[in-house]
Design a protein around this motif. Structure first.
Motif, short mmCIF file in Angstrom:
data_model
loop_
_atom_site.label_atom_id
_atom_site.label_comp_id
_atom_site.label_asym_id
_atom_site.label_seq_id
_atom_site.Cartn_x
_atom_site.Cartn_y
_atom_site.Cartn_z
N ARG A 81 0.83 -1.21 0.00
CA ARG A 81 0.00 0.00 0.00
C ARG A 81 0.86 1.25 0.00
NH1 ARG A 81 -4.37 -2.21 4.30
NH2 ARG A 81 -5.90 -3.03 2.82
N PHE A 82 1.96 1.22 0.76
CA PHE A 82 2.85 2.38 0.77
C PHE A 82 3.39 2.65 -0.63
CE2 PHE A 82 7.19 3.96 0.70
CZ PHE A 82 7.03 5.20 1.30
N PHE A 83 3.89 1.61 -1.27
CA PHE A 83 4.46 1.79 -2.62
C PHE A 83 3.39 2.24 -3.61
CE2 PHE A 83 7.64 -1.46 -1.06
CZ PHE A 83 8.67 -0.54 -0.94
N ILE A 84 2.20 1.65 -3.51
CA ILE A 84 1.12 1.99 -4.44
C ILE A 84 0.66 3.42 -4.26
CG2 ILE A 84 -1.30 1.48 -5.02
CD1 ILE A 84 -0.60 -1.51 -4.31
N PHE A 85 0.41 3.81 -3.02
CA PHE A 85 -0.11 5.16 -2.80
C PHE A 85 0.98 6.23 -2.83
CE2 PHE A 85 -3.88 2.80 -1.67
CZ PHE A 85 -4.86 3.61 -2.22
N SER A 86 2.24 5.81 -2.70
CA SER A 86 3.33 6.76 -2.98
C SER A 86 3.28 7.17 -4.43
CB SER A 86 4.68 6.12 -2.65
OG SER A 86 4.83 5.92 -1.27
N CYS A 87 3.02 6.20 -5.32
CA CYS A 87 2.87 6.52 -6.74
C CYS A 87 1.62 7.36 -6.98
CB CYS A 87 2.79 5.23 -7.56
SG CYS A 87 4.33 4.31 -7.65
N TYR A 88 0.54 7.01 -6.31
CA TYR A 88 -0.74 7.71 -6.49
C TYR A 88 -0.61 9.20 -6.14
CZ TYR A 88 -5.74 8.75 -5.65
OH TYR A 88 -7.00 9.30 -5.64
N PHE A 89 -0.06 9.48 -4.97
CA PHE A 89 0.01 10.87 -4.51
C PHE A 89 1.19 11.64 -5.12
CE2 PHE A 89 -2.54 9.05 -0.98
CZ PHE A 89 -3.63 9.89 -1.09
N SER A 90 2.36 11.00 -5.20
CA SER A 90 3.52 11.74 -5.72
C SER A 90 3.35 12.07 -7.20
CB SER A 90 4.80 10.94 -5.51
OG SER A 90 4.81 9.76 -6.30
N SER A 91 2.63 11.22 -7.95
CA SER A 91 2.45 11.48 -9.38
C SER A 91 1.68 12.77 -9.64
CB SER A 91 1.71 10.31 -10.04
OG SER A 91 0.39 10.19 -9.55
N MET A 92 0.92 13.21 -8.66
CA MET A 92 0.17 14.46 -8.82
C MET A 92 1.11 15.66 -8.97
SD MET A 92 -2.72 13.80 -5.90
CE MET A 92 -3.74 12.32 -5.91
N LEU A 93 2.34 15.53 -8.47
CA LEU A 93 3.29 16.65 -8.52
C LEU A 93 4.53 16.34 -9.34
CD1 LEU A 93 3.17 17.94 -4.82
CD2 LEU A 93 2.12 18.98 -6.83
N ILE A 94 4.99 15.09 -9.33
CA ILE A 94 6.26 14.80 -10.01
C ILE A 94 6.05 14.00 -11.30
CG2 ILE A 94 7.56 14.89 -7.85
CD1 ILE A 94 7.69 11.82 -7.90
N THR A 95 4.83 13.85 -11.74
CA THR A 95 4.39 13.13 -12.95
C THR A 95 4.38 11.62 -12.75
OG1 THR A 95 6.48 12.76 -14.16
CG2 THR A 95 5.44 14.94 -14.41
N ASN A 96 3.53 10.97 -13.52
CA ASN A 96 3.40 9.51 -13.40
C ASN A 96 4.69 8.79 -13.78
OD1 ASN A 96 3.05 10.30 -16.07
ND2 ASN A 96 1.37 8.90 -16.50
N ASP A 97 5.39 9.28 -14.80
CA ASP A 97 6.64 8.65 -15.22
C ASP A 97 7.65 8.62 -14.08
OD1 ASP A 97 5.33 10.22 -17.51
OD2 ASP A 97 6.63 8.85 -18.62
N VAL A 98 7.87 9.77 -13.47
CA VAL A 98 8.89 9.89 -12.44
C VAL A 98 8.49 9.11 -11.19
CG1 VAL A 98 10.16 11.47 -10.96
CG2 VAL A 98 9.70 12.09 -13.33
N ALA A 99 7.21 9.14 -10.84
CA ALA A 99 6.74 8.38 -9.67
C ALA A 99 7.08 6.90 -9.85
CB ALA A 99 5.24 8.57 -9.49
N LEU A 100 6.89 6.38 -11.05
CA LEU A 100 7.19 4.97 -11.31
C LEU A 100 8.70 4.72 -11.34
CD1 LEU A 100 4.45 4.28 -14.01
CD2 LEU A 100 4.47 3.49 -11.63
N ILE A 101 9.45 5.65 -11.89
CA ILE A 101 10.91 5.52 -11.92
C ILE A 101 11.47 5.46 -10.50
CG2 ILE A 101 13.05 6.77 -12.46
CD1 ILE A 101 11.65 7.77 -15.01
N VAL A 102 10.85 6.20 -9.58
CA VAL A 102 11.33 6.26 -8.20
C VAL A 102 10.87 5.04 -7.39
CG1 VAL A 102 11.14 7.50 -6.00
CG2 VAL A 102 11.49 8.78 -8.14
N PHE A 103 9.57 4.75 -7.41
CA PHE A 103 9.01 3.81 -6.45
C PHE A 103 8.91 2.36 -6.94
CE2 PHE A 103 7.44 7.92 -4.84
CZ PHE A 103 7.94 7.83 -3.55
N VAL A 104 8.88 2.11 -8.24
CA VAL A 104 8.83 0.73 -8.72
C VAL A 104 10.14 -0.01 -8.42
CG1 VAL A 104 8.77 -0.72 -10.79
CG2 VAL A 104 6.98 0.99 -10.40
N PRO A 105 11.31 0.54 -8.78
CA PRO A 105 12.56 -0.15 -8.41
C PRO A 105 12.71 -0.33 -6.90
CG PRO A 105 12.98 1.53 -10.06
CD PRO A 105 11.58 1.74 -9.59
#
Length: 368
Positions: A81-105
């Motif tokens: 849930r932390f990893f999923i919602f980190s992408c959900y909320f951070s993508s609102m400001l740092i874009t979906n691409d960057v959120a995935l680059i940061v939190f998926v690895p």
């Protein structure tokens, strides 16, 4: 042969180049018109945002946040849930691409080290869905949003009125979906906390705030460029090289092609008449085969109905693996693991996407 390899490696750029060339042959633009088509403020803002966020990522800012929140024994579902919602909320400001680059690895590394491999595929798939839908909320959340926001001259409130209901519903759906994740114990190794380079992070956060002020129409782009460009050069000029120049070039080629075709009044009026009343469905379907960024630029020249277009290209980011090119980032990160199962990943990813897509289409039919 080199042309074939270029097409295989960058099919979207190759097709966008052919589109720009073909449109230019049909309606050759004057040099001054090409410059006007490029929308330099939008391209410049994208360059600044990508460079700033790259600096924050390299500084360890995001990884440090995770290390301070989770230590020792943890619930696998809570971590997911932390990893999923980190992408959900951070993508609102740092874009979906960057959120995935940061939190998926980070998610892959965490579950690999903890030997909880079966958590990786469902977590990464829902991270991708969360990033694509969370980023819908704000103009800076993804490239198509920033383009629509700029192209139609929207106010922040006009924009949020369209996107907020879908994003809230999506958040609820994603949270409920996390109950299907395995509930197992995950033991995290203790890592020594390292000090963050705040002398670099603080100026980057200030530059990011300046970009947001421009998005809110509170800061002119010329002044923004005068402040941000020298700031990035002083902090670390290499950050400018971290931007996704492939995306910037894709935008530029599409801008030139669409700008050229706009001079063919018979073609644009015919396309506009066919599109009228069907903007949502056309943009959603076109996103499945072209991805939502090119679909946005191509359709924007044929309609003034920004509401169905905005909803169509964002909800249309669900579905196929290429509907949102950000989804490919997660897939490539997963393929880089030694235990990857591409078929299983694509099956899980597509099934999860289609489930959320069906629910959001139901919302659209009932309430929009």
């Amino acid at each position: 042969m080199p042309v074939y390899h270029a097409f295989r490696r960058y099919p979207d750029l190759f097709l966008a180049g052919l589109f720009a060339l073909g449109a230019g042959c049909l309606a050759p633009p004057a040099p001054a018109e090409v410059l006007a088509c490029l929308n330099l403020p939008l391209l410049g803002l994208l360059l600044f945002l990508m460079s700033i966020v790259a600096g924050l990522r390299q500084s360890g800012f995001f990884a440090a946040l995770f290390q301070r929140l989770f230590k020792g024994r943890n619930s696998g579902r809570s971590l997911s849930r932390f990893f999923i919602f980190s992408c959900y909320f951070s993508s609102m400001l740092i874009t979906n691409d960057v959120a995935l680059i940061v939190f998926v690895p980070l998610a892959i590394m965490t579950f690999t080290e903890a030997r909880r491999i079966r958590l990786i595929v469902p977590t990464v798939c829902w991270q991708t869905i969360a990033a694509n839908l969370g980023s819908m909320l704000t103009p800076v959340g993804n490239p198509q949003n920033l383009f629509i926001y700029s192209h139609y001259g929207l106010s922040p409130w006009d924009f949020f009125a369209v996107t907020a209901p879908v994003v809230i519903i999506s958040g609820v759906v994603i949270y409920l979906a996390t109950f299907t994740l395995p509930e197992v114990e995950v033991e995290l190794s203790s890592q020594a906390e390292e000090g963050l380079p705040w002398k670099k992070i603080a100026p980057l956060l200030v530059l990011f705030l300046l970009c947001l002020l421009h998005v809110l129409h509170l800061l002119d782009f010329t002044l923004l460029a005068v402040l941000v460009l020298p700031g990035l050069l002083l902090l670390d000029r290499r950050l400018l090289l971290e931007a996704d120049f492939k995306l910037l070039l894709l935008f530029a080629l599409l801008f030139i092609g669409v700008g050229s075709l706009s001079h063919l009044e018979a073609l644009t009026s015919k396309a506009a008449s066919l599109l009228t009343g069907h903007e949502f469905w056309v943009s959603l379907i076109l996103s499945q085969v072209l991805s939502n960024v090119p679909a946005t630029v191509l359709l924007s020249g044929c309609t003034e109905a920004y509401v169905p277009l905005l909803l169509g290209v964002n909800i249309g980011g669900l579905g196929t693996i290429i509907a949102s090119m950000a989804s490919v980032i997660s897939f490539k990160a997963y393929l880089g693991t030694r235990f990857s199962r591409p078929g299983y990943y694509l099956l899980t990813f597509t099934g999860s996407n289609l489930l959320v897509l069906a629910l959001l289409l139901g919302y659209y039919k009932l309430y929009v």
